[in-house]
Design a protein around this motif. Sequence first.
Motif, short mmCIF file in Angstrom:
data_model
loop_
_atom_site.label_atom_id
_atom_site.label_comp_id
_atom_site.label_asym_id
_atom_site.label_seq_id
_atom_site.Cartn_x
_atom_site.Cartn_y
_atom_site.Cartn_z
N ILE A 72 0.86 -1.20 0.00
CA ILE A 72 0.00 0.00 0.00
C ILE A 72 0.89 1.24 0.00
N PRO A 73 1.32 1.72 -1.16
CA PRO A 73 2.19 2.90 -1.21
C PRO A 73 1.55 4.14 -0.56
N GLU A 74 0.21 4.19 -0.54
CA GLU A 74 -0.49 5.35 0.03
C GLU A 74 -0.22 5.53 1.52
N PRO A 79 1.39 9.20 7.59
CA PRO A 79 2.32 8.67 8.59
C PRO A 79 1.76 8.63 10.01
N ASN A 80 0.70 9.39 10.27
CA ASN A 80 0.16 9.46 11.63
C ASN A 80 -1.04 8.54 11.87
N GLN A 87 -3.00 -1.94 10.30
CA GLN A 87 -3.06 -3.39 10.31
C GLN A 87 -4.31 -3.89 9.57
N GLN A 88 -5.44 -3.24 9.83
CA GLN A 88 -6.69 -3.66 9.19
C GLN A 88 -6.63 -3.46 7.68
N LEU A 89 -6.07 -2.34 7.26
CA LEU A 89 -5.99 -2.07 5.83
C LEU A 89 -5.08 -3.06 5.13
N TRP A 186 -7.57 2.90 -1.09
CA TRP A 186 -6.81 2.90 0.16
C TRP A 186 -6.67 4.31 0.71
N GLU A 187 -6.48 5.28 -0.15
CA GLU A 187 -6.33 6.66 0.30
C GLU A 187 -7.63 7.15 0.95
N TYR A 188 -8.75 6.79 0.38
CA TYR A 188 -10.03 7.19 0.97
C TYR A 188 -10.19 6.57 2.36
#
Length: 292
Positions: A72-74, A79-80, A87-89, A186-188
């Motif tokens: 997941i590069p996103e 970072p926060n 973990q879930q993602l 993933w970003e959303y």
Amino acid sequence: MEAVLPLRISGEWSEHDLRRASMLIFSIDHFLKAESNIVLNLICRPDEIDIVKSALSADRVKINIVNEIDLIPELKKFPNVGGWYKQQLLKLASHQIVSDEEILILDADLFCCREFSTSDFFVDGKLFADWEARSIHSDWWNQSSKVLGVDANLDMYGLKPTPAILVKSVCEKLQEYLTNKYGACWEYLLGNLGWTEFTIYNLFCDKIGATHNIYKDKNWMFDNKKSLRSYDSFSSRESFDRPNWPRNSFIENKNGYFMVCNSNTRIEPLEIWQKIAPLVSGEPKLFGKKWS
């Protein structure tokens, strides 16, 4: 069936997770039936890969280490975001690194407690699943329902958290659906927290009419005394200190394949191992050495 374990070994509640993972890998090695094999995909932070690679080993489990940023590069844009959501993602995105249709999702604070092969988790072409009332965690289900634009159906039962089995093709369709809906899946999700991986996955299964085609339902699991999670798991110091823990989990034909040794209790792995050790032969390895 491949297995997936997101692993962070520093910060928050993760300072003992290398030992926890060592215990889990040992237990799978110990109880995996002779004719079976399994790939365990360890998903790690890039700065922790070398430590994990040198620390953990297995005799029969094939360990594959994956950089979470490659998956997941996103994540670099957020970072926060707390480790629990990350973990879930990673679990939802793990379909991108496995070749098998079924994905056994694990956490470091599990311990396999009975002999198994992954084929044991199928009956009549359907997968085992552990269920609980959605109303127990209504906030999770409500938030996930908003993400998907569906009803949470809080009067129904839903998938319990790890250990669980996800289906690769469903995860692919979920990612495609969210990408079409929001432009960047993933970003959303990273920017709109409150969901959980199994609630959003289960609701999407409902949406596409797949839940009861894929999984054995609650009544069947209960009537046939089947479960992935051992009924003798612990989630508190009080339940850990029970006189019969963990002996009941290892009795033949008892419910469940994996004990949950809840890391939130802050009970150190060595203390857990001291109670398990008399019930199994051998011991976990860490850095290629015995660690008791």
